[in-house]
Motif scaffolding. Structure first.
Motif, PDB file in Angstrom:
ATOM      1  N   UNK A 277       0.851  -1.275  -0.009  1.00 43.56           N
ATOM      2  CA  UNK A 277       0.066   0.021  -0.019  1.00 43.56           C
ATOM      3  C   UNK A 277       0.802   1.178  -0.022  1.00 43.56           C
ATOM      4  N   UNK A 278       2.055   1.177   0.664  1.00 39.57           N
ATOM      5  CA  UNK A 278       2.728   2.418   0.884  1.00 39.57           C
ATOM      6  C   UNK A 278       3.504   2.729  -0.745  1.00 39.57           C
ATOM      7  N   UNK A 279       3.832   1.545  -1.055  1.00 39.83           N
ATOM      8  CA  UNK A 279       4.706   1.647  -2.390  1.00 39.83           C
ATOM      9  C   UNK A 279       3.598   2.193  -3.405  1.00 39.83           C
ATOM     10  N   UNK A 282       3.413   6.147  -2.465  1.00 31.89           N
ATOM     11  CA  UNK A 282       4.709   6.808  -2.997  1.00 31.89           C
ATOM     12  C   UNK A 282       4.725   7.011  -4.636  1.00 31.89           C
ATOM     13  N   UNK A 283       4.506   5.694  -5.178  1.00 24.71           N
ATOM     14  CA  UNK A 283       4.645   5.885  -6.747  1.00 24.71           C
ATOM     15  C   UNK A 283       3.406   6.884  -7.093  1.00 24.71           C
ATOM     16  N   UNK A 284       2.256   6.832  -6.624  1.00 26.33           N
ATOM     17  CA  UNK A 284       1.450   8.087  -7.105  1.00 26.33           C
ATOM     18  C   UNK A 284       1.783   9.581  -6.846  1.00 26.33           C
ATOM     19  N   UNK A 337       9.618  -3.722   5.103  1.00 25.79           N
ATOM     20  CA  UNK A 337       9.399  -3.299   3.856  1.00 25.79           C
ATOM     21  C   UNK A 337       9.041  -1.880   3.707  1.00 25.79           C
ATOM     22  N   UNK A 338       8.142  -1.481   4.552  1.00 30.07           N
ATOM     23  CA  UNK A 338       7.581  -0.015   4.336  1.00 30.07           C
ATOM     24  C   UNK A 338       8.862   1.028   4.757  1.00 30.07           C
ATOM     25  N   UNK A 345      13.166   6.081  -0.827  1.00 31.39           N
ATOM     26  CA  UNK A 345      12.290   6.969  -1.707  1.00 31.39           C
ATOM     27  C   UNK A 345      12.504   8.255  -1.433  1.00 31.39           C
ATOM     28  N   UNK A 346      12.858   8.527   0.041  1.00 29.60           N
ATOM     29  CA  UNK A 346      13.550   9.991   0.512  1.00 29.60           C
ATOM     30  C   UNK A 346      14.842  10.339   0.098  1.00 29.60           C
ATOM     31  N   UNK A 347      15.548   9.120   0.165  1.00 31.38           N
ATOM     32  CA  UNK A 347      17.225   9.375   0.220  1.00 31.38           C
ATOM     33  C   UNK A 347      17.575   9.138  -1.469  1.00 31.38           C
TER      34      UNK A 347
END
Length: 743
Positions: A277-279, A282-284, A337-338, A345-347
């Motif tokens: 769900x988080x992936x 973040x992709x969106x 995983x999250x 994603x941030x780095x």
């Protein structure tokens, strides 16, 4: 009257100086007689020079006198003119005093004229005042029809009329009349609010409008610019500030734009914080932010003045909103995983060409100046959370691997072998692959995360080795209860030794950086303890098979020539064949320890006080038997690959020399050599050996023991103890009757 010299002391001084200088010059020129011939020439030349100087002085004095005369004439003329002006001013003063009464009438005329001007101004604006309500209605209709520029123009005109009237009243201090004016223009507030609502709705949909039809958005910006200019003008004048000013619509424009961006992406309902769900979330975000920034860069920038810095504002808004959003997500209890997704994603992703470094956004979009998306403290905190989650996962996997490993021990088949025939299992491969994979994944984020996971991996491997030893001990206890279970107990212990060797050789390659592959001493110690525990269990198994044979030592039957040692050799040879299924370092260790075990068990059996030689013949038989047994065992181990210099069976040969000695009086010297070679021998050991001979008197025994007391031995560092592990049975105490003396 005073003399001229008293009035002009400077002239007298100057004359004296001139005379002195002349005398000095004359004495210098005419100091020789022949020089007096030119006296006439000097006199005529000086006379001419004096007359030239006097003529120039007269000319200069004459010009000064003429200037002074002209100045005096001008002063005389100016004094006459000043006197004339004073007379004229006095006449004017008297004329003004005579006409003072007539000025009162002029003041009344001035007041009437001011009132007339005011009334004329009121009459001039009366048509506009009477049409205010009609203008309200018309402006409202324009707003409803989204004719925003026309509506705003009428709104500005009405505000200007109101503000002009209020300004006039303010200057005259008529504050009570201001309330009436504000009440009359009360509809302006509603119009302002209605216009502002439409403007902010347009700003809220600006990203869509600039793509489809930018006219409304451009109109909104023009209206905001008009209002900003009015605000700036009023603030600069600073004499009178009308109600509702400054409006600050430009700042409101930025605020609405920020709230729109934030609300569209970061105030959504609670999302799935787990990995998949988080992936998706973040992709969106990545897709939408890049798309919207491209719209701002390519379209919106053209619709607003350059000083708005609209692209920088939007970029900073996305950056700050993302920073807060990630902090909100990290407050949740995320799985590993999250946490990995957020760090990556941030780095990595955020600054990559897939997002803020997208070719369509460069070079205008620059986020490096905005600071990191996650602060170093937050990154470190998140990395630690990730390591905790990975640690729990690794612990679970290792525990499961351990359970599967020991479940296989109870199968009805031997462990698997490698291509060289060595026993092995999948345990080291599974464990090292698991740790390697986690370290490799961490290296994709930061070096600090990689180091944290590496340290965790070493700690968990050390803890795993501790649980492995406990499992080995437990399995050994179960096997002691029933030696048929597990069926291939020895084979699996050998496989475990190969596994520990594989772990030892693999652990140094865990860290990708060869310069940082130092294995902690505690982990090396844990690997060593695991290896020793498996060796110990194997030797205990060998001991269980040897003990029934060793219990038959020494005996008369043994002396007469039994196959006892041959049976021991068969047991040893059977185990040695299994030992060949382990790799060389472990095989050598097992062979060395097995030989030490056999030697110590043989010596222990001799020292159990089961037999005493009755005569010299039995001592001879004992010496022969010791020689045969020790030689047979030595040859066996030499044949298996253990060098004679590494064997402890040499102690049996040395002990045999003590038994074979013909003259007991020489025992002190022989024992001295024996304890020098084997410094862990105690008085009890020697005393037991002397008992085994059967011919040692109390005096000789006392002499030997006294000699040992005089020559205490120190164990060398490289010495392998053999006698210190052998316990001698305590001597039997004499039986005592109650209240009687010992026999």
């Amino acid at each position: 009257a005073s003399s001229p010299d008293e009035e002009w002391p400077e002239a007298e001084k100057a004359e004296k100086l001139a005379r002195g200088a002349a005398l000095k010059w004359a004495s210098g020129v005419f100091y020789r007689p022949e020089k007096l011939e030119g006296l006439g020439q000097y006199r005529s030349r000086e006379t001419q020079r004096n007359s030239s100087i006097q003529s120039r002085l007269k000319s200069t004095v004459q010009s000064y006198l003429e200037g002074v005369s002209a100045g005096l004439e001008q002063l005389r003329s100016a004094a006459q003119e000043v006197q004339s002006v004073c007379q004229d001013l006095g006449a004017a003063r008297w004329a003004l005093l005579d006409s003072a009464d007539r000025f009162h009438g002029l003041q009344q005329m001035r007041a009437l004229m001011a009132e007339h001007v005011q009334l004329a101004s009121v009459v001039q604006v009366l048509p506009q005042l009477f049409s205010v309500q009609e203008m309200f209605s018309h402006t409202l209709q324009l707003l409803h029809g989204q004719h925003l520029l026309e509506a705003h123009a009428e709104l500005m005109m009405m505000e200007h009329l109101r503000d002009d009237i209020l300004s006039q009243l303010h200057l005259r201090g008529l504050s009570s009349a201001q309330t009436t004016v504000l009440s009359y223009f009360g509809g302006l507030q509603e119009l302002n609010e209605s216009l502002a609502k439409q403007l902010w709705d347009i700003v809220g949909n600006s990203l869509r409008l600039v793509r489809e039809d930018p006219v409304l958005f451009v109109t909104t910006v023009r209206i905001i610019e008009r209002e900003e200019k009015i605000d700036d003008t009023l603030l600069l004048e600073a004499t009178f500030l009308p109600p509702g000013r400054p409006k600050g619509w430009k700042q409101k424009f930025y605020q609405v734009l920020r709230e729109t961006i934030t609300g569209a992406h970061f105030h959504a309902p609670r999302m799935d914080a787990e990995g998949p769900g988080l992936a998706r979330h973040l992709a969106t975000l990545q897709k939408d932010i890049v798309s919207e920034l491209r719209v701002v860069k390519d379209l919106m920038v053209q619709c607003v003045p350059a000083h708005y810095n609209i692209l920088s504002i939007c970029t900073a808004t996305y950056h700050q909103a993302l920073t807060s959003h990630l902090q909100d997500i990290l407050r949740e209890d995320l799985d590993k995983q999250a946490l990995f997704l957020l760090l990556e994603w941030a780095l990595r992703v955020y600054h990559s060409p897939e997002m803020m470094g997208h070719p369509d956004l460069l070079p205008e979009v620059e986020v490096s100046a905005l600071g990191p998306l996650m602060s170093p403290e937050l990154v470190d905190q998140t990395e630690r959370k990730y390591v905790v989650k990975v640690k729990a996962s690794v612990l679970e996997w290792m525990q499961r691997t351990l359970e599967v490993e020991f479940k296989e021990w109870f199968r009805e088949e031997e462990p698997e072998t490698d291509h060289q025939g060595f026993f092995q299992s999948a345990l080291p491969i599974i464990v090292m692959q698991m740790l390697n994979e986690n370290i490799r994944v961490a290296s994709l984020i930061t070096d600090s995360l990689q180091q944290k996971v590496y340290n965790m991996a070493l700690e968990e491997l050390e803890a795993f080795l501790g649980r492995l030893r406990e499992a080995l001990v437990q399995c050994g206890k179960e096997h002691q209860k029933d030696r048929t279970v597990p069926k291939y107990y020895v084979a699996y212990l050998l496989a475990m030794l190969n596994n520990s060797l594989a772990l030892s050789s693999s652990v140094s390659s865990l860290h990708p950086d060869t310069a940082r592959r130092e294995v902690p001493a505690s982990l090396r110690a844990a690997l060593d303890r695991t290896q020793k525990k498996a060796c110990q269990l194997l030797l205990e198994e060998l001991l269980l098979d040897l003990q029934p044979l060793c219990l038959q030592l020494p005996s008369r039957k043994w002396l007469s020539g039994s196959q006892l040692v041959s049976s021991m050799c068969e047991v040893i040879d059977k185990y040695a064949k299994d030992f060949f299924r382990v790799r060389k370092p472990i095989f050598t260790l097992l062979l060395t320890e097995s030989e030490l075990l056999v030697a110590s068990q043989y010596l222990r059996a001799l020292m159990q006080k089961k037999m005493v030689c009755k005569n010299e013949e039995e001592r001879g038989q004992l010496c022969d038997r010791l020689l045969q047994d020790a030689t047979q065992l030595r040859d066996l181990f030499c044949g298996l690959g253990l060098d004679q210099s590494q064997q402890s069976l040499e102690a049996v040969f040395a002990l045999r020399e003590l038994i074979c000695l013909k003259d007991p009086a020489l025992l002190s010297l022989e024992v001295l050599g024996f304890i020098t070679k084997y410094p862990d021998v105690s008085d009890e050991h020697i005393s037991t050996l002397l008992d085994l001979r059967g011919d040692v008197s109390k005096e000789v025994r006392h002499m030997v023991l006294e000699m040992m007391a005089q020559h205490p031995q120190v164990l060398p560092e490289s010495y392998r103890p053999i006698f210190s592990t052998i316990l001698v049975p305590a001597p039997e105490l004499p039986f005592c009757l109650r209240k009687g003396k010992c026999a």
